[in-house]
Write an enzyme that holds these catalytic residues in place. Structure first.
Site, short mmCIF file in Angstrom:
data_model
loop_
_atom_site.label_atom_id
_atom_site.label_comp_id
_atom_site.label_asym_id
_atom_site.label_seq_id
_atom_site.Cartn_x
_atom_site.Cartn_y
_atom_site.Cartn_z
N GLY A 75 12.19 3.99 13.04
CA GLY A 75 12.74 5.36 12.45
C GLY A 75 13.72 5.26 11.50
N GLU A 135 11.85 -1.40 16.27
CA GLU A 135 10.39 -1.44 15.58
C GLU A 135 10.49 -0.88 14.24
OE1 GLU A 135 7.81 -0.74 19.65
OE2 GLU A 135 8.47 1.02 18.60
N GLY A 153 9.46 -0.18 10.49
CA GLY A 153 8.38 -0.21 9.53
C GLY A 153 8.77 0.07 8.41
N ARG A 181 2.58 12.01 1.28
CA ARG A 181 3.64 12.26 1.81
C ARG A 181 4.24 13.35 1.52
NH1 ARG A 181 7.42 9.72 2.09
NH2 ARG A 181 8.48 10.23 4.08
N CYS A 234 -8.75 18.03 -6.93
CA CYS A 234 -8.95 19.37 -6.83
C CYS A 234 -8.08 20.26 -5.80
CB CYS A 234 -10.39 19.44 -6.67
SG CYS A 234 -11.26 18.56 -7.93
N GLU A 235 -6.83 20.16 -6.00
CA GLU A 235 -6.31 20.84 -4.72
C GLU A 235 -4.77 21.15 -5.50
OE1 GLU A 235 -6.14 21.24 -1.37
OE2 GLU A 235 -3.83 21.73 -1.81
C1 LIG Z 1 6.02 4.91 13.57
C2 LIG Z 1 6.56 4.25 14.52
C3 LIG Z 1 7.65 3.28 14.31
C4 LIG Z 1 8.16 2.95 12.96
O1 LIG Z 1 8.71 4.15 12.34
P1 LIG Z 1 9.41 3.89 10.99
O2 LIG Z 1 10.08 5.17 10.74
O3 LIG Z 1 8.38 3.27 10.09
O4 LIG Z 1 10.56 2.81 11.14
C5 LIG Z 1 8.09 2.43 15.41
N1 LIG Z 1 7.87 2.75 16.77
C6 LIG Z 1 6.79 3.73 16.87
C7 LIG Z 1 6.56 3.91 18.43
C8 LIG Z 1 6.36 4.34 16.07
O5 LIG Z 1 5.40 5.36 16.38
#
Ligand SMILES: *Cc1c(COP(=O)(O)O)cnc(C)c1O
Length: 463
Positions: free
Chosen positions: A278, A320, A322, A360, A391-392
């Protein structure tokens, strides 16, 4: 303020006033290094280059729209996270942000672990040779078939999300004669958004088991009793696009509280704590993300301090990220098709992609930046809205941005910071073909996910 936390992004519209945009930048040709991939620059002629290759060449060779990913930047960010957290912590890349076999190999080479949350993501990880013990399996409704496959394959951990799943995974593991390492995902009543967090949010969401009302404690009780499970820790993920570490502080405090209750009740100190992902990135120059080493330092200090005051051994931390790894490494390259000035309002700039390659903006009111990249320009700034070809009327890629007033059909424009949750959330709406992902590095470009073809579409349509 919205109460809904979105796994892939915040809803800015609830936070920012309608029609929010900054004043035009002093120099429309400038490329803010905060939002562009590391190797991006302009060459002598004003053409944007990445990994030493100019975008006109990329457009010619691979077509538009295309996601262009800076491989050295991806590796550098992955490595920075790995280094920042060191040997006493684990970094799991959240595959849902963007996953391909090349990405899996880069992660493996850079020493990261991988989160997957479906059979498809697991298959991708395994087919690219990710060591299975470095894979974590997530999701709030894993099917029995997915669970069986994950247990059989030997995934390093399954993150349990419900009481049914505790029983299901235990049963499947036992049938297979395995003891599956698991974490329990709890909701701690913290909800993070871009610039703020709520410490007393209702646990009104589909993920996790609430700490409130003793539910998480009950889940732990059950998991500890089941032979098929080895409970290794507690997991908490509080939101996305977070800049403020205080949400993690409250979350860690509450998770450590649970660890202490577990110790007091069962005499076990669980060895791991997972604080989820996150962490925010810069989509526009207004965003100020933190560096991995600052995040690692803050999180480690928070957990250590909380554990000391609870007189617990500090568990091994995992995180975690991403978006924070892949998000800034890619931009989407589009060709301008039509330009429609609406007097007194703004100019609509239509590109050859749209909500099918970047949902997004429509889904979360996300903000993006954009630049003219096939040349530089000295023209005056014009307030533009970059829209797609679908088309939106909600098919908006960049809500408010300044582009040079001499913009013309055939120009290439690029939207930075589209590495996360764009290709992975792409659709075939209007039977548009999903763009390729082109990785560039040291003067070489190669397709890592090819462009969809009409044959691909028609192959699924069996008449
Ligand atoms: C989506 C998610 C992430 C990654 O979130 P980012 O915002 O991309 O860093 C990590 N852990 C869990 C459990 C998630 O659902």
């Amino acid at each position: 303020m919205s109460r809904s936390a979105h796994p892939a992004g915040p809803r800015h519209a609830d936070v920012l006033p309608e029609g929010h945009y900054s004043a035009p930048p002093a120099d429309l040709n400038a490329l803010d290094p905060k939002v562009w991939a590391q190797t991006v620059t302009r060459d002598g002629e004003g053409v944007l280059t990445v990994g030493g290759i100019d975008v006109k060449r990329l457009a010619e060779e691979f077509g538009t729209p295309a996601y262009v990913l800076d491989e050295s930047d991806f590796r550098a960010r992955a490595r920075a996270w790995r280094t920042a957290f060191g040997q006493d912590a684990d970094v799991f890349y959240a595959g849902k942000a963007f996953l391909s076999r090349a990405v899996v190999r880069w992660l493996h080479e850079e020493g990261l672990n991988l989160d997957v949350c479906s059979g498809g993501e697991l298959a991708t990880a395994l087919s690219a040779g990710m060591p299975v013990d470095r894979i974590a399996f997530h999701g709030n409704n894993k099917s029995p078939a997915e669970i069986e496959r994950a247990v059989r394959a030997g995934v390093g951990r399954i993150v349990l999300d419900s009481f049914q799943e505790i029983a299901r995974v235990a049963h499947i593991a036992q049938e297979l004669g395995r003891r599956q390492r698991v974490q329990i995902r709890v909701t701690v009543g913290v909800e993070a958004h871009t610039h703020e967090f709520i410490a007393t949010a209702h646990e009104d969401q589909k993920f996790g088991i609430p700490l409130a009302g003793g539910q998480a404690a009950e889940a732990v009780r059950r998991a500890l009793q089941l032979d098929g499970l080895e409970l290794i820790g507690i997991h908490s993920h509080i939101g996305s696009q977070i800049f403020d570490m205080s949400g993690f502080e409250v979350a860690a405090h509450r998770v450590v509280g649970l660890l202490k209750d577990i110790r007091d009740e069962h005499g076990v100190e669980l060895p791991e704590i997972d604080l989820g992902g996150g962490l925010g990135i810069a989509y526009t120059s207004d965003d100020d993300p933190r560096e991995p080493h600052e995040i690692a330092k803050a999180l480690t200090e928070i957990v250590t301090r909380e554990c000391e005051s609870a007189r617990l051994r500090t568990p091994r931390i995992s995180v975690e990220p991403g978006r924070a790894i892949v998000g800034p490494t890619a931009f989407t390259l589009y060709e301008v098709g039509t330009i429609k000035p609406l007097d007194g309002l703004r100019t609509y700039v239509s590109v050859d992609g749209g909500m099918s390659d970047n949902i997004r903006t429509a889904l979360y009111d996300a903000e993006y930046s954009v630049a003219l990249v096939s040349r530089s320009s000295d023209a005056e700034p014009m307030l533009a809205r970059v829209v797609g070809k679908h088309c939106e009327s909600g098919d908006i890629v960049v809500k408010d941005a300044f582009l040079p007033a001499d913009l013309a059909p055939g120009d290439l424009i690029a939207v930075p910071a589209t590495g996360a949750y764009c290709r992975s959330m792409a659709s075939n709406y209007n039977h548009v073909l999903r763009p390729p992902v082109v990785a560039v590095r040291d003067g070489e470009a190669r397709v890592i996910v090819r462009r969809e073809t009409e044959d691909d579409l028609l192959r699924l349509d069996v008449g």
